[in-house]
Design an enzyme around this catalytic site. Structure first.
Site, PDB file in Angstrom:
ATOM      1  N   LYS A 122      44.874  17.000 117.930  1.00  0.00           N
ATOM      2  CA  LYS A 122      45.551  17.022 116.935  1.00  0.00           C
ATOM      3  C   LYS A 122      46.026  15.959 116.050  1.00  0.00           C
ATOM      4  O   LYS A 122      46.580  15.020 116.892  1.00  0.00           O
ATOM      5  CB  LYS A 122      46.538  18.863 116.424  1.00  0.00           C
ATOM      6  CG  LYS A 122      47.286  18.396 117.135  1.00  0.00           C
ATOM      7  CD  LYS A 122      48.386  18.888 117.106  1.00  0.00           C
ATOM      8  CE  LYS A 122      48.002  20.520 116.540  1.00  0.00           C
ATOM      9  NZ  LYS A 122      49.600  21.488 115.665  1.00  0.00           N
ATOM     10  N   GLY A 123      46.055  15.870 114.512  1.00  0.00           N
ATOM     11  CA  GLY A 123      46.613  15.384 114.087  1.00  0.00           C
ATOM     12  C   GLY A 123      48.324  14.630 114.334  1.00  0.00           C
ATOM     13  O   GLY A 123      48.551  15.342 113.838  1.00  0.00           O
ATOM     14  N   ASN A 150      41.430  24.397 104.220  1.00  0.00           N
ATOM     15  CA  ASN A 150      43.050  24.321 105.081  1.00  0.00           C
ATOM     16  C   ASN A 150      43.624  23.640 103.976  1.00  0.00           C
ATOM     17  O   ASN A 150      42.878  22.580 103.772  1.00  0.00           O
ATOM     18  CB  ASN A 150      42.560  24.366 106.184  1.00  0.00           C
ATOM     19  CG  ASN A 150      42.784  23.174 106.455  1.00  0.00           C
ATOM     20  OD1 ASN A 150      43.506  22.312 106.894  1.00  0.00           O
ATOM     21  ND2 ASN A 150      41.347  22.287 106.753  1.00  0.00           N
ATOM     22  N   ASN A 162      43.802  11.899 117.734  1.00  0.00           N
ATOM     23  CA  ASN A 162      43.853  11.481 115.674  1.00  0.00           C
ATOM     24  C   ASN A 162      44.645  10.961 114.896  1.00  0.00           C
ATOM     25  O   ASN A 162      46.217  11.927 115.429  1.00  0.00           O
ATOM     26  CB  ASN A 162      43.599  12.987 115.525  1.00  0.00           C
ATOM     27  CG  ASN A 162      43.087  12.731 113.693  1.00  0.00           C
ATOM     28  OD1 ASN A 162      44.074  13.205 112.985  1.00  0.00           O
ATOM     29  ND2 ASN A 162      41.299  12.281 113.235  1.00  0.00           N
ATOM     30  N   CYS A 214      44.075  10.308 104.647  1.00  0.00           N
ATOM     31  CA  CYS A 214      45.432  11.220 104.474  1.00  0.00           C
ATOM     32  C   CYS A 214      45.813  10.572 102.578  1.00  0.00           C
ATOM     33  O   CYS A 214      45.451   9.275 102.501  1.00  0.00           O
ATOM     34  CB  CYS A 214      46.291  11.210 105.380  1.00  0.00           C
ATOM     35  SG  CYS A 214      46.070  11.789 106.359  1.00  0.00           S
ATOM     36  N   ILE A 225      31.858  14.073 109.139  1.00  0.00           N
ATOM     37  CA  ILE A 225      32.349  13.849 107.802  1.00  0.00           C
ATOM     38  C   ILE A 225      33.426  14.862 108.243  1.00  0.00           C
ATOM     39  O   ILE A 225      33.781  15.841 108.653  1.00  0.00           O
ATOM     40  CB  ILE A 225      31.506  14.406 106.467  1.00  0.00           C
ATOM     41  CG1 ILE A 225      31.729  15.600 106.182  1.00  0.00           C
ATOM     42  CG2 ILE A 225      31.093  13.589 105.581  1.00  0.00           C
ATOM     43  CD1 ILE A 225      30.955  16.287 105.167  1.00  0.00           C
ATOM     44  N   GLY A 256      32.264  24.154 108.059  1.00  0.00           N
ATOM     45  CA  GLY A 256      32.213  25.383 108.350  1.00  0.00           C
ATOM     46  C   GLY A 256      30.522  25.302 108.008  1.00  0.00           C
ATOM     47  O   GLY A 256      30.439  24.141 107.359  1.00  0.00           O
ATOM     48  N   THR A 312      35.254  23.419 113.034  1.00  0.00           N
ATOM     49  CA  THR A 312      35.617  24.947 112.432  1.00  0.00           C
ATOM     50  C   THR A 312      35.204  26.312 113.460  1.00  0.00           C
ATOM     51  O   THR A 312      35.323  26.932 113.581  1.00  0.00           O
ATOM     52  CB  THR A 312      35.034  25.483 111.249  1.00  0.00           C
ATOM     53  OG1 THR A 312      35.324  24.414 110.334  1.00  0.00           O
ATOM     54  CG2 THR A 312      34.848  27.142 110.393  1.00  0.00           C
TER      55      THR A 312
END
Length: 286
Positions: free
Chosen positions: A28-29, A52, A82, A113, A174, A200, A249
């Site tokens: 996770k980031g 999200n 990440n 970001c 992407i 998705g 997803t």
């Protein structure tokens, strides 16, 4: 591989997937300091995916190094971190801390970001700002540097070439598309942030097109993602020019999906008499 933000730290999925069966997974980031993320509600279902606006909730890079890394370092796969930030200094400091972790072979730089010092503009939407942050991280990070690209741009190949010139070893794409959802009964946005990132199956045709464009525009490897839910989807991205793929997803819908996709790719290669996945990368017949 798996896409950041959809697979936790990998350990959460160990009951469903043999982590060492994967080419790697992206955790996770991770940011320099702990982040609480955005207020709830911060996710919404869409007819063909989800929105999200989690906001990079995490406990910071020091927490990762001290508490998560020891549990991952002996896995026989590639654990990629990440890295996200609000300014260039944040990216650099976080990358330096991750570089000190011997068993982490690379980072995925999330340049989608908000750039706090530039009025909220994301680093990844302009070639100059994208190159600036990549160049700064490249100076302090000696291992594999993957740069994650935003699709919310006019020409993604311009950004890809800019980060390639700044020292990226690879690009991944992407990231999510900007979208929104509305509660018509309450006449209010569903997400607390009004807009959020759409992912998705619905984004797959756009992702596939962008991967194909970028693969033909740069000389460095491309990691493809966006709506991959089946092994067939994965093969399509490889044929379009991706050297690897990330599944995002789909992990929420089927936590065992990544292992199933690995099996499908192996079966596909056997059925078509290929001895290596390298033989189909960029193999689209035009």
């Amino acid at each position: 591989m798996t896409a950041s933000g959809t697979f936790g730290y990998g350990l959460e999925f160990a009951d469903f997937v043999d982590l060492e069966k994967l080419g790697g997974f992206v955790v996770k980031g991770t940011t320099l300091k702990a982040r609480e993320g955005n207020p709830y509600p911060r996710s919404a279902e869409t007819p063909m995916g989800m929105l999200n606006a989690v906001g990079l909730q995490n406990k910071g890079v020091d927490y990762f190094a001290e508490n998560i890394y020891p549990k991952l370092k002996d896995l026989n796969t590639n654990v990629i971190v990440n890295v996200s930030g609000a300014c260039i200094e944040d990216y650099v400091a976080t990358a330096e801390k991750v570089a000190a972790l011997d068993a982490i072979p690379g980072i995925e730089l999330n340049i989608s970001c908000p750039n706090v010092k530039q009025g909220g503009m994301a680093f990844g939407v302009q070639p100059a700002s994208a190159a600036e942050v990549v160049s700064a991280v490249r100076k302090v990070y000696p291992k594999t540097l993957i740069v994650k690209l935003s699709p919310n741009v006019t020409d993604i190949t311009e950004i890809a070439r800019a980060v390639e010139g700044a020292g990226a070893d690879s690009v991944s794409l992407i990231n999510t598309l900007l979208g929104m959802a509305i509660d018509s009964e309450k006449r209010r946005p569903i997400l607390s942030t009004v807009t959020g990132g759409m992912s998705g199956p619905a984004v797959k045709p756009i992702a596939l097109r962008m991967v194909w464009q970028v693969a033909n525009a740069v000389k460095i490897p491309v990691v493809g993602m966006g709506g991959i839910t089946t092994g067939k989807d994965a093969i399509e991205f490889l044929l379009a020019g991706a050297s690897a793929i990330e599944v995002g997803t789909a992990n929420f819908m089927n936590p065992a999906v990544t292992g199933e996709i690995v099996d499908y790719i192996e079966d596909y290669l056997k059925r078509h008499n290929f001895s290596s996945v390298d033989e189909i990368i960029g193999g689209l017949q035009l």
